[in-house]
Design an enzyme around this catalytic site. Structure first.
Site, PDB file in Angstrom:
ATOM      1  N   TYR A 155      35.913  -2.822 -13.398  1.00  0.00           N
ATOM      2  CA  TYR A 155      34.808  -2.341 -12.561  1.00  0.00           C
ATOM      3  C   TYR A 155      33.455  -2.657 -13.203  1.00  0.00           C
ATOM      4  CZ  TYR A 155      33.017   0.427  -8.662  1.00  0.00           C
ATOM      5  OH  TYR A 155      32.385   0.836  -7.511  1.00  0.00           O
ATOM      6  N   LYS A 162      27.012   2.387 -10.268  1.00  0.00           N
ATOM      7  CA  LYS A 162      27.385   3.613  -9.538  1.00  0.00           C
ATOM      8  C   LYS A 162      26.947   4.862 -10.299  1.00  0.00           C
ATOM      9  CE  LYS A 162      29.558   1.849  -5.888  1.00  0.00           C
ATOM     10  NZ  LYS A 162      28.838   1.752  -4.605  1.00  0.00           N
TER      11      LYS A 162
HETATM   12  O1  0WD Z   1      37.680   0.781  -2.711  1.00  0.00           O
HETATM   13  C1  0WD Z   1      36.637   0.638  -2.079  1.00  0.00           C
HETATM   14  N1  0WD Z   1      36.526  -0.244  -1.114  1.00  0.00           N
HETATM   15  C2  0WD Z   1      35.466   1.514  -2.431  1.00  0.00           C
HETATM   16  C3  0WD Z   1      34.202   1.184  -2.010  1.00  0.00           C
HETATM   17  C4  0WD Z   1      35.717   2.730  -3.227  1.00  0.00           C
HETATM   18  C5  0WD Z   1      34.543   3.511  -3.481  1.00  0.00           C
HETATM   19  C6  0WD Z   1      33.302   3.116  -3.059  1.00  0.00           C
HETATM   20  N2  0WD Z   1      33.142   1.959  -2.336  1.00  0.00           N
HETATM   21  C7  0WD Z   1      31.787   1.597  -1.901  1.00  0.00           C
HETATM   22  C8  0WD Z   1      31.313   0.220  -2.228  1.00  0.00           C
HETATM   23  O2  0WD Z   1      30.930   0.094  -3.584  1.00  0.00           O
HETATM   24  C9  0WD Z   1      30.126   0.113  -1.284  1.00  0.00           C
HETATM   25  O3  0WD Z   1      29.019   0.816  -1.838  1.00  0.00           O
HETATM   26  O4  0WD Z   1      31.698   1.675  -0.508  1.00  0.00           O
HETATM   27  C10 0WD Z   1      30.619   0.870  -0.060  1.00  0.00           C
HETATM   28  C11 0WD Z   1      31.104   0.011   1.090  1.00  0.00           C
HETATM   29  O5  0WD Z   1      32.005  -0.966   0.599  1.00  0.00           O
HETATM   30  P1  0WD Z   1      33.307  -1.495   1.358  1.00  0.00           P
HETATM   31  O6  0WD Z   1      33.406  -0.891   2.690  1.00  0.00           O
HETATM   32  O7  0WD Z   1      34.421  -1.381   0.405  1.00  0.00           O
HETATM   33  O8  0WD Z   1      33.021  -3.063   1.443  1.00  0.00           O
HETATM   34  P2  0WD Z   1      32.529  -4.087   2.565  1.00  0.00           P
HETATM   35  O9  0WD Z   1      33.214  -3.890   3.853  1.00  0.00           O
HETATM   36  O10 0WD Z   1      32.656  -5.447   1.939  1.00  0.00           O
HETATM   37  O11 0WD Z   1      30.981  -3.738   2.737  1.00  0.00           O
HETATM   38  C12 0WD Z   1      30.033  -3.871   1.710  1.00  0.00           C
HETATM   39  C13 0WD Z   1      28.820  -4.549   2.315  1.00  0.00           C
HETATM   40  C14 0WD Z   1      28.729  -6.059   2.261  1.00  0.00           C
HETATM   41  O12 0WD Z   1      29.759  -6.719   2.611  1.00  0.00           O
HETATM   42  P3  0WD Z   1      30.140  -8.090   1.773  1.00  0.00           P
HETATM   43  O13 0WD Z   1      31.580  -7.863   1.460  1.00  0.00           O
HETATM   44  O14 0WD Z   1      29.843  -9.147   2.752  1.00  0.00           O
HETATM   45  O15 0WD Z   1      29.312  -8.172   0.518  1.00  0.00           O
HETATM   46  O16 0WD Z   1      27.623  -4.360   1.634  1.00  0.00           O
HETATM   47  C15 0WD Z   1      26.673  -5.183   2.286  1.00  0.00           C
HETATM   48  C16 0WD Z   1      27.420  -6.257   3.007  1.00  0.00           C
HETATM   49  O17 0WD Z   1      27.421  -6.043   4.369  1.00  0.00           O
HETATM   50  N3  0WD Z   1      25.771  -5.849   1.379  1.00  0.00           N
HETATM   51  C17 0WD Z   1      24.468  -5.932   1.632  1.00  0.00           C
HETATM   52  N4  0WD Z   1      23.726  -5.434   2.633  1.00  0.00           N
HETATM   53  C18 0WD Z   1      22.413  -5.699   2.621  1.00  0.00           C
HETATM   54  N5  0WD Z   1      21.828  -6.406   1.658  1.00  0.00           N
HETATM   55  C19 0WD Z   1      23.932  -6.684   0.584  1.00  0.00           C
HETATM   56  C20 0WD Z   1      22.539  -6.928   0.624  1.00  0.00           C
HETATM   57  N6  0WD Z   1      21.906  -7.658  -0.313  1.00  0.00           N
HETATM   58  N7  0WD Z   1      24.928  -7.038  -0.273  1.00  0.00           N
HETATM   59  C21 0WD Z   1      26.049  -6.507   0.220  1.00  0.00           C
END
Ligand code: 0WD
Length: 254
Positions: A155, A162
């Protein structure tokens, strides 16, 4: 009807139908909220638009949190649309995939800065804009992970980001509390999403959580979503500065 009837909220960070942000949007809509979505870039626009349509949500434009002008533009659009806003959901994080494996000590300055900017500072940047549209109080929610509290394999810099994000939840809560703006985070257990697939050995981490969490399973985006809906509702009006674990209880054993 529902616990969010009459409330309007912005959901940031839907990438596809596996995104945690999508689980939250569905739950919020089910509870009666009116929603608006942002998307990051044209590639995601095509994914987000049909999803927004499913929930009768507005799409208020492109937002790349590394470009403050796009954050301004999105909140301008929300202001034009609604005049004010009740909640914002921040589901945004990033680190170079190459540094989500191996050792934290090898983190580069460039990726450290970019990871902290996108995964931590962006929440504060969004709070600055949201505050101006929350004259009647409001609620901000971000997503964090147990790797902020404890070392977790692979991580790395995200754990550091975080930890800073969780600290900023407390500082923002204190700053915005007098305006009745609540600031909380959900610490979600591992879920297979686009962002998670970048983390080394992620399948092993999922399996480990299944074997070792009190509920002997992992959590779903629906479960995280329903907790978020509660957090932004008036039912949680006494809560701020809180980090709520939705992780099948893993944090008590890990
Ligand atoms: O196990 C997990 N999936 C966990 C996720 C466990 C605990 C927390 N999280 C958190 C993540 O760290 C994040 O903060 O939940 C949040 C959402 O993540 P997610 O749903 O797991 O992931 P995803 O569907 O990929 O969404 C994250 C999105 C990006 O998607 P991608 O994969 O294309 O990077 O964050 C957005 C983007 O849509 N993102 C941004 N939005 C605006 N500006 C940017 C940016 N520069 N970079 C990423």
């Amino acid at each position: 009807t529902g616990i969010l009837a009459g409330k309007r909220g912005l959901v940031m960070g839907v990438a596809n139908n596996r995104s945690i942000a999508w689980g939250i949007a569905q739950a919020a809509r089910q509870q009666g909220a009116e929603l608006a979505f942002t998307y990051q870039g044209d590639a995601l626009k095509k994914r987000v638009e049909p999803l927004a349509k499913e929930l009768d949500a507005h799409v208020v434009g492109h937002c790349d949190v590394t470009d403050g002008a796009t954050i301004d533009a999105v909140f301008e659009e929300v202001k034009r649309l609604w005049g004010s806003i009740d909640f914002v959901i921040h589901c945004i994080a990033f680190s170079d995939k190459d540094e989500l494996t191996g050792r934290y000590v090898d983190t580069t300055e460039g990726n450290f800065n970019k990871s902290l900017l996108i995964s931590c500072y962006s929440f504060t940047a969004i709070a600055q804009r949201a505050e101006k549209l929350m004259n009647d109080g409001g609620s901000l929610v971000t997503l964090t992970y147990y790797g902020a509290e404890k070392w977790m394999p692979h991580y790395n810099v995200m754990g550091v980001a975080k930890a800073a994000l969780e600290a900023s939840v407390r500082y923002l809560a204190a700053d915005l509390g007098p305006k009745n703006i609540r600031v909380n985070a959900i610490s979600a257990g591992p879920i297979k999403t686009l962002a998670a697939s970048g983390i080394g050995d992620f399948r092993y981490i999922l399996r480990w959580n299944e074997y070792n969490s009190p509920l002997r399973r992992t959590v779903t985006i629906e479960e995280v979503g329903e907790t978020a809906a509660y957090l932004v509702s008036d039912m949680a009006r006494g809560m701020t500065g809180e980090i709520l674990h939705v992780d099948a209880g893993y944090h008590v054993v890990g």
